[in-house]
Structures are given as structure tokens and as C-alpha cells.
Design a protein around this motif. Structure first.
Motif, PDB file in Angstrom:
ATOM      1  N   ALA A 114     -67.108 -34.486  35.961  1.00 49.19           N
ATOM      2  CA  ALA A 114     -66.436 -35.085  34.972  1.00 49.19           C
ATOM      3  C   ALA A 114     -67.085 -34.454  33.731  1.00 49.19           C
ATOM      4  O   ALA A 114     -68.156 -34.457  33.588  1.00 49.19           O
ATOM      5  CB  ALA A 114     -66.247 -36.557  34.960  1.00 49.19           C
ATOM      6  N   ALA A 138     -59.173 -29.223  32.400  1.00 50.83           N
ATOM      7  CA  ALA A 138     -58.943 -30.076  33.522  1.00 50.83           C
ATOM      8  C   ALA A 138     -58.078 -29.125  34.708  1.00 50.83           C
ATOM      9  O   ALA A 138     -58.684 -29.181  35.913  1.00 50.83           O
ATOM     10  CB  ALA A 138     -58.221 -31.158  33.343  1.00 50.83           C
ATOM     11  N   THR A 148     -60.142 -27.846  37.845  1.00 46.79           N
ATOM     12  CA  THR A 148     -59.871 -28.720  38.645  1.00 46.79           C
ATOM     13  C   THR A 148     -61.106 -29.768  38.607  1.00 46.79           C
ATOM     14  O   THR A 148     -61.672 -30.178  39.574  1.00 46.79           O
ATOM     15  CB  THR A 148     -59.668 -28.342  40.393  1.00 46.79           C
ATOM     16  OG1 THR A 148     -59.006 -27.210  40.255  1.00 46.79           O
ATOM     17  CG2 THR A 148     -59.213 -29.783  41.005  1.00 46.79           C
ATOM     18  N   ALA A 200     -62.048 -33.508  36.352  1.00 46.19           N
ATOM     19  CA  ALA A 200     -61.723 -34.666  35.809  1.00 46.19           C
ATOM     20  C   ALA A 200     -62.232 -34.587  33.977  1.00 46.19           C
ATOM     21  O   ALA A 200     -63.248 -34.398  33.878  1.00 46.19           O
ATOM     22  CB  ALA A 200     -62.141 -35.807  36.126  1.00 46.19           C
ATOM     23  N   GLY A 227     -61.994 -36.737  30.634  1.00 44.89           N
ATOM     24  CA  GLY A 227     -61.587 -37.744  29.933  1.00 44.89           C
ATOM     25  C   GLY A 227     -61.199 -37.396  28.550  1.00 44.89           C
ATOM     26  O   GLY A 227     -62.266 -36.598  27.738  1.00 44.89           O
ATOM     27  N   ALA A 237     -61.865 -43.265  32.846  1.00 44.25           N
ATOM     28  CA  ALA A 237     -60.811 -42.644  33.420  1.00 44.25           C
ATOM     29  C   ALA A 237     -61.356 -41.364  34.168  1.00 44.25           C
ATOM     30  O   ALA A 237     -61.155 -40.875  34.888  1.00 44.25           O
ATOM     31  CB  ALA A 237     -59.744 -42.344  32.330  1.00 44.25           C
ATOM     32  N   ALA A 238     -62.274 -40.734  33.234  1.00 44.05           N
ATOM     33  CA  ALA A 238     -62.838 -39.329  33.932  1.00 44.05           C
ATOM     34  C   ALA A 238     -63.629 -39.622  35.106  1.00 44.05           C
ATOM     35  O   ALA A 238     -63.627 -38.912  36.209  1.00 44.05           O
ATOM     36  CB  ALA A 238     -63.849 -38.619  32.852  1.00 44.05           C
ATOM     37  N   VAL A 296     -63.225 -42.196  37.190  1.00 47.55           N
ATOM     38  CA  VAL A 296     -62.072 -42.609  38.234  1.00 47.55           C
ATOM     39  C   VAL A 296     -61.617 -41.410  38.798  1.00 47.55           C
ATOM     40  O   VAL A 296     -61.381 -41.150  39.953  1.00 47.55           O
ATOM     41  CB  VAL A 296     -61.106 -43.703  37.977  1.00 47.55           C
ATOM     42  CG1 VAL A 296     -60.195 -44.018  39.019  1.00 47.55           C
ATOM     43  CG2 VAL A 296     -62.140 -45.083  37.530  1.00 47.55           C
ATOM     44  N   THR A 297     -61.245 -40.566  37.919  1.00 47.26           N
ATOM     45  CA  THR A 297     -60.287 -39.441  38.136  1.00 47.26           C
ATOM     46  C   THR A 297     -61.206 -38.370  38.875  1.00 47.26           C
ATOM     47  O   THR A 297     -60.724 -37.678  40.194  1.00 47.26           O
ATOM     48  CB  THR A 297     -59.768 -38.560  36.987  1.00 47.26           C
ATOM     49  OG1 THR A 297     -59.056 -39.527  36.412  1.00 47.26           O
ATOM     50  CG2 THR A 297     -59.129 -37.461  37.338  1.00 47.26           C
ATOM     51  N   GLN A 352     -63.617 -39.407  41.158  1.00 46.23           N
ATOM     52  CA  GLN A 352     -63.879 -39.986  42.438  1.00 46.23           C
ATOM     53  C   GLN A 352     -62.668 -39.433  43.310  1.00 46.23           C
ATOM     54  O   GLN A 352     -62.583 -39.588  44.317  1.00 46.23           O
ATOM     55  CB  GLN A 352     -64.116 -41.304  42.175  1.00 46.23           C
ATOM     56  CG  GLN A 352     -65.438 -41.792  41.991  1.00 46.23           C
ATOM     57  CD  GLN A 352     -65.746 -43.331  41.404  1.00 46.23           C
ATOM     58  OE1 GLN A 352     -64.680 -44.053  40.887  1.00 46.23           O
ATOM     59  NE2 GLN A 352     -66.653 -43.751  41.975  1.00 46.23           N
ATOM     60  N   THR A 353     -61.416 -39.695  42.565  1.00 43.97           N
ATOM     61  CA  THR A 353     -60.093 -39.479  43.378  1.00 43.97           C
ATOM     62  C   THR A 353     -60.079 -37.778  43.522  1.00 43.97           C
ATOM     63  O   THR A 353     -59.632 -37.855  44.638  1.00 43.97           O
ATOM     64  CB  THR A 353     -58.687 -39.747  42.532  1.00 43.97           C
ATOM     65  OG1 THR A 353     -58.786 -41.192  41.784  1.00 43.97           O
ATOM     66  CG2 THR A 353     -57.603 -39.496  42.927  1.00 43.97           C
ATOM     67  N   ILE A 354     -60.636 -37.040  42.778  1.00 49.11           N
ATOM     68  CA  ILE A 354     -60.668 -35.536  43.218  1.00 49.11           C
ATOM     69  C   ILE A 354     -61.557 -35.350  44.538  1.00 49.11           C
ATOM     70  O   ILE A 354     -61.073 -34.806  45.276  1.00 49.11           O
ATOM     71  CB  ILE A 354     -61.201 -34.779  42.108  1.00 49.11           C
ATOM     72  CG1 ILE A 354     -59.886 -34.801  40.924  1.00 49.11           C
ATOM     73  CG2 ILE A 354     -61.352 -33.311  42.538  1.00 49.11           C
ATOM     74  CD1 ILE A 354     -60.545 -34.101  39.428  1.00 49.11           C
TER      75      ILE A 354
END
Length: 159
Positions: free
Chosen positions: A75, A105, A109, A111, A113, A145-146, A148-149, A151-153
Motif C-alpha cells: 500500500a 493504483a 495493482t 492500494a 490511499g 483505506a489503503a 484495508v484495500t 488486504q482485499t487485494i
């Protein structure tokens, strides 16, 4: 208030993430608040592998964010502030930063923020900087936000 409706999820353990924070240098008081907010978020999410890089201004955020993303950070958090003046400079810098960070981003690919304050007045920036008496903490929010994103990626990549 712009912060109305913000997510209220509790921080998770993101200790395995590698995070970079790239921060502009203009508007020292506001930037100090944004950086402190980012640091609070890193601590709340238990991120221990984090680096902070300073750049001259908000316009320089995307190129350095891109270089950091290319180094394998999970991130990248971009922090800056642009305050409207009497010339179109505000619009040019805000558009360049927004478009450039979005491109980072997508191209990497990774994250990103978005902690760039685009304000009409210095008071608006101070109200969002996470300082004592501020209504919002955009440094914390952008970092959260960065993380959490990122972690989602990671979850998406694992299938």
C-alpha cells in the motif's frame, strides 16, 4: 460534514503488510496533522513495516508513489494539501494528483490511499487534518483505506 457515513470497522491485524507514506511538504501544520493521523492508523492496524517519504508538493506525489509501488509496497498512502488561490493552479494540481494517483493504483495493482485535501480555505484544511479540534482525520482515513484495500487485494489474489 463530509465524514458523515464513513465506515466504522475496527482495525484488523495488518502486521504483514509493507506500507509507504508519501507526503507533501507545503502547509506544514496541516501536513504534520495528516502524517500523525497516518501514524495512528499504522499503529492501530499493527503495521510495523512502514516508510515515510517527503516530496516538495502535492504535484510530486504520483511519481514518487509510482516509484514506491514498483518497489513492492502493498500500500502507498499519498498525503497532501492544495488550497484554492486566485489562479487556475489549484485545478491543475488537484487534477494531476488525482489522475496520477489513480493511475498508480491501476498500473501497479497496489492500494493507494488518497489523503490529498483539496480545500477552498486553510481553515477547511485544518478541520480535516486530524489536529486537536479538527472535525476529521483524513490522514488516518486514507491510511486505513489503503490498508484495508491492500488486504482485499491479497485475498483476491489468493482466490
Amino acid at each position: 460534514m463530509a465524514g458523515h457515513g464513513a465506515p466504522t470497522d475496527a482495525p484488523t491485524d495488518a502486521s504483514g503488510l509493507r506500507v509507504a507514506v508519501v507526503a507533501a511538504s507545503w502547509h506544514t501544520v496541516v501536513m504534520d496533522g495528516l502524517l500523525a493521523g497516518a501514524q495512528r492508523a499504522l499503529e492501530a492496524y499493527r503495521v510495523t513495516d512502514a516508510d515515510v517519504v517527503r516530496v516538495p508538493g502535492t504535484f510530486e506525489l504520483p511519481v514518487v508513489a509510482s516509484a514506491l509501488a514498483a518497489q513492492g509496497y502493498d500500500a502507498v498512502v499519498a498525503l497532501g494539501v492544495v488550497i484554492r488561490g486566485g489562479t487556475p493552479h489549484f485545478d491543475y494540481v488537484c487534477n494531476a494528483a488525482t489522475d496520477g494517483l489513480g493511475r498508480v493504483a491501476l498500473d501497479h495493482t497496489v492500494a493507494v490511499g488518497f489523503g490529498v485535501l483539496t480545500c477552498d480555505t486553510e481553515q477547511q484544511a485544518l478541520d480535516r487534518a486530524g489536529l486537536e479540534g479538527s472535525a476529521e482525520d483524513k490522514g488516518y482515513e486514507a491510511t486505513s483505506a489503503a490498508i484495508v484495500t491492500a488486504q482485499t487485494i491479497q485475498q483476491v489474489r489468493r482466490g
